[in-house]
Structures are given as C-alpha cells and as structure tokens.
Write an enzyme that holds these catalytic residues in place. Structure first.
Site, PDB file in Angstrom:
ATOM      1  N   LYS A  13      33.977 169.777  42.799  1.00 56.10           N
ATOM      2  CA  LYS A  13      32.810 169.509  43.655  1.00 56.10           C
ATOM      3  C   LYS A  13      32.933 168.145  44.335  1.00 56.10           C
ATOM      4  O   LYS A  13      32.729 168.026  45.533  1.00 56.10           O
ATOM      5  CB  LYS A  13      31.507 169.555  42.836  1.00 56.10           C
ATOM      6  CG  LYS A  13      31.265 170.872  42.132  1.00 56.10           C
ATOM      7  CD  LYS A  13      29.978 170.848  41.333  1.00 56.10           C
ATOM      8  CE  LYS A  13      29.939 169.796  40.253  1.00 56.10           C
ATOM      9  NZ  LYS A  13      30.888 169.993  39.148  1.00 56.10           N
ATOM     10  N   ARG A  86      20.612 170.618  38.541  1.00 53.89           N
ATOM     11  CA  ARG A  86      21.385 171.071  37.390  1.00 53.89           C
ATOM     12  C   ARG A  86      20.532 171.833  36.390  1.00 53.89           C
ATOM     13  O   ARG A  86      21.057 172.302  35.390  1.00 53.89           O
ATOM     14  CB  ARG A  86      21.963 169.855  36.691  1.00 53.89           C
ATOM     15  CG  ARG A  86      23.393 169.577  37.082  1.00 53.89           C
ATOM     16  CD  ARG A  86      23.751 168.358  36.344  1.00 53.89           C
ATOM     17  NE  ARG A  86      25.074 168.239  35.927  1.00 53.89           N
ATOM     18  CZ  ARG A  86      25.994 167.511  36.551  1.00 53.89           C
ATOM     19  NH1 ARG A  86      25.737 166.990  37.722  1.00 53.89           N
ATOM     20  NH2 ARG A  86      27.161 167.339  36.021  1.00 53.89           N
ATOM     21  N   ARG A 125      42.329 163.687  35.178  1.00 53.08           N
ATOM     22  CA  ARG A 125      41.578 163.012  36.248  1.00 53.08           C
ATOM     23  C   ARG A 125      41.574 161.496  36.065  1.00 53.08           C
ATOM     24  O   ARG A 125      41.405 160.982  34.983  1.00 53.08           O
ATOM     25  CB  ARG A 125      40.140 163.510  36.285  1.00 53.08           C
ATOM     26  CG  ARG A 125      39.311 162.718  37.316  1.00 53.08           C
ATOM     27  CD  ARG A 125      38.041 163.382  37.686  1.00 53.08           C
ATOM     28  NE  ARG A 125      37.114 163.492  36.571  1.00 53.08           N
ATOM     29  CZ  ARG A 125      35.937 164.099  36.671  1.00 53.08           C
ATOM     30  NH1 ARG A 125      35.566 164.637  37.822  1.00 53.08           N
ATOM     31  NH2 ARG A 125      35.143 164.173  35.640  1.00 53.08           N
ATOM     32  N   ARG A 158      37.463 158.441  33.148  1.00 51.83           N
ATOM     33  CA  ARG A 158      36.048 158.518  32.789  1.00 51.83           C
ATOM     34  C   ARG A 158      35.887 158.761  31.305  1.00 51.83           C
ATOM     35  O   ARG A 158      36.617 159.554  30.721  1.00 51.83           O
ATOM     36  CB  ARG A 158      35.356 159.636  33.591  1.00 51.83           C
ATOM     37  CG  ARG A 158      34.762 159.150  34.884  1.00 51.83           C
ATOM     38  CD  ARG A 158      34.282 160.247  35.779  1.00 51.83           C
ATOM     39  NE  ARG A 158      33.387 161.216  35.159  1.00 51.83           N
ATOM     40  CZ  ARG A 158      32.789 162.193  35.822  1.00 51.83           C
ATOM     41  NH1 ARG A 158      32.987 162.317  37.129  1.00 51.83           N
ATOM     42  NH2 ARG A 158      31.999 163.051  35.207  1.00 51.83           N
ATOM     43  N   ARG A 169      30.176 169.495  27.944  1.00 58.90           N
ATOM     44  CA  ARG A 169      29.610 169.539  29.302  1.00 58.90           C
ATOM     45  C   ARG A 169      29.661 170.966  29.850  1.00 58.90           C
ATOM     46  O   ARG A 169      28.763 171.404  30.566  1.00 58.90           O
ATOM     47  CB  ARG A 169      30.366 168.576  30.229  1.00 58.90           C
ATOM     48  CG  ARG A 169      30.014 167.115  29.960  1.00 58.90           C
ATOM     49  CD  ARG A 169      31.028 166.156  30.530  1.00 58.90           C
ATOM     50  NE  ARG A 169      31.242 166.306  31.942  1.00 58.90           N
ATOM     51  CZ  ARG A 169      32.350 165.916  32.583  1.00 58.90           C
ATOM     52  NH1 ARG A 169      33.329 165.343  31.903  1.00 58.90           N
ATOM     53  NH2 ARG A 169      32.463 166.082  33.872  1.00 58.90           N
TER      54      ARG A 169
HETATM   55  P1  AP5 Z   1      36.413 166.701  40.770  1.00 58.71           P
HETATM   56  O1  AP5 Z   1      36.320 166.889  42.247  1.00 58.71           O
HETATM   57  O2  AP5 Z   1      36.241 165.322  40.216  1.00 58.71           O
HETATM   58  O3  AP5 Z   1      35.473 167.764  40.017  1.00 58.71           O
HETATM   59  P2  AP5 Z   1      33.909 167.821  39.861  1.00 58.71           P
HETATM   60  O4  AP5 Z   1      33.514 169.255  39.996  1.00 58.71           O
HETATM   61  O5  AP5 Z   1      33.229 166.841  40.763  1.00 58.71           O
HETATM   62  O6  AP5 Z   1      33.789 167.396  38.333  1.00 58.71           O
HETATM   63  P3  AP5 Z   1      32.824 166.355  37.611  1.00 58.71           P
HETATM   64  O7  AP5 Z   1      33.337 166.248  36.208  1.00 58.71           O
HETATM   65  O8  AP5 Z   1      32.704 165.064  38.376  1.00 58.71           O
HETATM   66  O9  AP5 Z   1      31.498 167.127  37.672  1.00 58.71           O
HETATM   67  P4  AP5 Z   1      30.318 166.949  36.779  1.00 58.71           P
HETATM   68  O10 AP5 Z   1      29.356 167.816  37.493  1.00 58.71           O
HETATM   69  O11 AP5 Z   1      30.510 167.257  35.340  1.00 58.71           O
HETATM   70  O12 AP5 Z   1      30.075 165.368  36.772  1.00 58.71           O
HETATM   71  P5  AP5 Z   1      29.006 164.439  37.499  1.00 58.71           P
HETATM   72  O13 AP5 Z   1      29.699 163.213  37.911  1.00 58.71           O
HETATM   73  O14 AP5 Z   1      28.212 165.195  38.511  1.00 58.71           O
HETATM   74  O15 AP5 Z   1      37.842 167.288  40.303  1.00 58.71           O
HETATM   75  C1  AP5 Z   1      38.217 167.246  38.933  1.00 58.71           C
HETATM   76  C2  AP5 Z   1      39.724 166.972  38.817  1.00 58.71           C
HETATM   77  O16 AP5 Z   1      40.452 168.063  39.382  1.00 58.71           O
HETATM   78  C3  AP5 Z   1      40.197 165.723  39.579  1.00 58.71           C
HETATM   79  O17 AP5 Z   1      41.244 165.141  38.865  1.00 58.71           O
HETATM   80  C4  AP5 Z   1      40.706 166.285  40.932  1.00 58.71           C
HETATM   81  O18 AP5 Z   1      41.710 165.469  41.498  1.00 58.71           O
HETATM   82  C5  AP5 Z   1      41.262 167.637  40.488  1.00 58.71           C
HETATM   83  N1  AP5 Z   1      41.130 168.687  41.499  1.00 58.71           N
HETATM   84  C6  AP5 Z   1      40.079 168.899  42.351  1.00 58.71           C
HETATM   85  N2  AP5 Z   1      40.303 169.996  43.109  1.00 58.71           N
HETATM   86  C7  AP5 Z   1      41.519 170.479  42.707  1.00 58.71           C
HETATM   87  C8  AP5 Z   1      42.315 171.625  43.089  1.00 58.71           C
HETATM   88  N3  AP5 Z   1      41.913 172.489  44.024  1.00 58.71           N
HETATM   89  N4  AP5 Z   1      43.489 171.818  42.455  1.00 58.71           N
HETATM   90  C9  AP5 Z   1      43.911 170.982  41.499  1.00 58.71           C
HETATM   91  N5  AP5 Z   1      43.229 169.887  41.098  1.00 58.71           N
HETATM   92  C10 AP5 Z   1      42.039 169.646  41.694  1.00 58.71           C
HETATM   93  O19 AP5 Z   1      27.995 164.134  36.282  1.00 58.71           O
HETATM   94  C11 AP5 Z   1      28.364 163.309  35.220  1.00 58.71           C
HETATM   95  C12 AP5 Z   1      27.170 163.097  34.289  1.00 58.71           C
HETATM   96  O20 AP5 Z   1      26.079 162.484  35.019  1.00 58.71           O
HETATM   97  C13 AP5 Z   1      26.554 164.379  33.681  1.00 58.71           C
HETATM   98  O21 AP5 Z   1      27.240 164.824  32.541  1.00 58.71           O
HETATM   99  C14 AP5 Z   1      25.127 163.879  33.368  1.00 58.71           C
HETATM  100  O22 AP5 Z   1      25.103 163.086  32.211  1.00 58.71           O
HETATM  101  C15 AP5 Z   1      24.818 162.981  34.561  1.00 58.71           C
HETATM  102  N6  AP5 Z   1      24.165 163.732  35.672  1.00 58.71           N
HETATM  103  C16 AP5 Z   1      24.644 163.866  36.949  1.00 58.71           C
HETATM  104  N7  AP5 Z   1      23.816 164.616  37.684  1.00 58.71           N
HETATM  105  C17 AP5 Z   1      22.775 164.974  36.873  1.00 58.71           C
HETATM  106  C18 AP5 Z   1      21.619 165.766  37.048  1.00 58.71           C
HETATM  107  N8  AP5 Z   1      21.343 166.362  38.221  1.00 58.71           N
HETATM  108  N9  AP5 Z   1      20.784 165.928  36.007  1.00 58.71           N
HETATM  109  C19 AP5 Z   1      21.022 165.348  34.815  1.00 58.71           C
HETATM  110  N10 AP5 Z   1      22.112 164.582  34.573  1.00 58.71           N
HETATM  111  C20 AP5 Z   1      22.996 164.393  35.595  1.00 58.71           C
END
Ligand code: AP5
Length: 215
Positions: A13, A86, A125, A158, A169
């Site tokens: 994402k 979420r 990552r 991270r 997660r």
């Molecule tokens: P990446 O693009 O980083 O993936 P992502 O889907 O963004 O994964 P995240 O782990 O960041 O999502 P998340 O939703 O768990 O975390 P968030 O920061 O929102 O890609 C992942 C890896 O794959 C990278 O190494 C990339 O290079 C690689 N990659 C990408 N595309 C690829 C492809 N096509 N092929 C191969 N490799 C590829 O949330 C973190 C924390 O914040 C949560 O756990 C929670 O505690 C809090 N939080 C955030 N939002 C909320 C909310 N709305 N409500 C409550 N808590 C929240």
C-alpha cells in the site's frame, strides 16, 4: 480524487500510495507514517501511539479519527488515504465526515496478497527514517545501501516488522479490517487489485482499476 487504500500489512500500500498520489496530484495521508513521525518526535500523539505500534495493535479509533479529520481539512478534501480506515467505526466516521463536507469517496482500492508473501516482504523491508519510503533488501534495494534514493535519509528496520509482530498484525487485519471490503462493496466503491508480482505490474493494475474515474 478521494481514494482509500486497503490491504494486509506488506501488500504494498505504502509503495503504491506514493505513486498514485503523484499520478493524481493529490496529498498522501498515511496514518502509519504520521504515527511513526510523532513517535520519533516524542510528541503527545507519539507517546500515546508508541506502545500500540510496537505491539502491532491498532491505535484507538477516537485518536485516529481526530487525526485524519484534521489531515483531510488540511488536504482540502482531495487525498489518497493509506492505512485508514481500519475498523468499521473508522469507516463510518470517515463516511460521515465526507458526507458532511459533500465530498464522498470515489473508490476504495484493495490490494490482495497471500499472508506468507506479506511476511516475506516485511522481513526484508527497510524504511527511510525521514520520508518513510519503503525499500526491500532483496526485492527493491536502494541504489546505495542504507540510504534513501529519494531524500538521502537513513534506512531503518521497523520495530513492528519482526515476524511474530507481523503475524499478529495479519490477525488484526483479518479480524478488524478485512470486513471493510464488504462495507465498500455494498456501497459500490470497492476495486480489487492483485498485489502479487512486480511493483510496476501492481501499479499498472491499480491505475487500470481506477481508469474510469476522474481526478
Ligand atoms: P509496503 O509498501 O511498505 O507495504 P504496506 O502495505 O504499506 O505495509 P505496512 O506494513 O506499512 O502496512 P501496515 O498497514 O501494516 O502499516 P501502517 O504503517 O499503515 O511494502 C512492504 C514491503 O514489500 C517493502 O519492503 C516493499 O519494498 C516491498 N514491496 C512492495 N511492493 C512490492 C512488490 N510488488 N513486489 C515485491 N516487493 C514489494 O501501520 C502501522 C501501525 O500504525 C499499525 O499497526 C497501527 O498500530 C498504527 N495505525 C496506522 N493506521 C491506523 C489506523 N487507521 N487505526 C489504528 N491504528 C493505526
């Protein structure tokens, strides 16, 4: 353009959100990035969110909703939202806020990926400590090891990317966030994208899934 991105952790994402926001010329609002920045700065919000992030738990709805409503105001109602909503209460709060503004969502784009692939992606990552751009040591390394191509920032691992936390997660995602696909399907807003394959391939499919929408 008012777009939300859905999908499990590691589906790509964040990677695609940056490209899509650039393509549509709208601000990117990424809740995880906002929290991590606040944790880094030691702000009140960061102190409140820190333990939730570390444990792979969701930050309480009221805290996140307040933060996102403010970000939407600052973005003048045009955005790509990554990481929100979420939970069902978050989706309902977003809908109510956008209805109030007379600016409804145009689509919810869901990235679909098998859990085991997401675990593998997250193990490799590395994230820029400054601009939050994600890299992958095997699949998408930076030009210079440990340094962000975009801003020159230091790349870090991270804390919530440890396998045990990633698996938790994923459980949280399946339990609380996946039901939102049905929520948006019922409103005719859901678009699904196969998130397997190269970053460019996923991007092309995402753009194709949105091709009939204006900006
Ligand atoms: P990446 O693009 O980083 O993936 P992502 O889907 O963004 O994964 P995240 O782990 O960041 O999502 P998340 O939703 O768990 O975390 P968030 O920061 O929102 O890609 C992942 C890896 O794959 C990278 O190494 C990339 O290079 C690689 N990659 C990408 N595309 C690829 C492809 N096509 N092929 C191969 N490799 C590829 O949330 C973190 C924390 O914040 C949560 O756990 C929670 O505690 C809090 N939080 C955030 N939002 C909320 C909310 N709305 N409500 C409550 N808590 C929240």
């Amino acid at each position: 353009m008012r777009l939300v991105l859905l999908g499990p952790p590691g589906a790509g994402k964040g990677t695609q959100a940056y490209r899509l926001a650039n393509r549509f010329g709208v601000p990117l609002i990424a809740t995880g990035d906002i929290f991590r920045r606040n944790v880094e700065e030691g702000s009140r919000l960061g102190v409140e969110a820190k333990e939730y992030l570390r444990a792979g738990e969701l930050v309480p709805d009221d805290v996140v909703v307040k933060m996102v409503v403010k970000a939407i105001e600052n973005a003048n109602g045009r955005f790509v939202l990554d990481g929100f909503p979420r939970t069902l209460p978050q989706a309902e709060a977003l809908e109510a806020e956008l209805d109030r503004r007379g600016q409804p969502l145009v689509a919810a784009l869901a990235f679909l990926l098998d859990d085991e692939i997401t675990v593998k992606r997250l193990a490799g990552r590395r994230t820029c400590a400054v601009c939050q751009r994600p890299y992958n040591v095997e699949l998408h390394p930076p030009r210079q090891e440990g340094v962000c191509d975009r801003c020159g920032g230091r790349l870090i691992q991270r804390e919530d990317d440890r396998e045990e936390t990633v698996r938790h997660r994923l459980e949280v995602y399946h339990h609380l966030t996946q039901p939102l696909l049905k929520f948006y399907a019922e409103r005719g807003l859901l678009r699904e994208v196969d998130a397997e394959g190269t970053e460019d391939g996923v991007y092309e499919r995402a753009v194709a899934a949105l091709a009939d929408l204006g900006s």
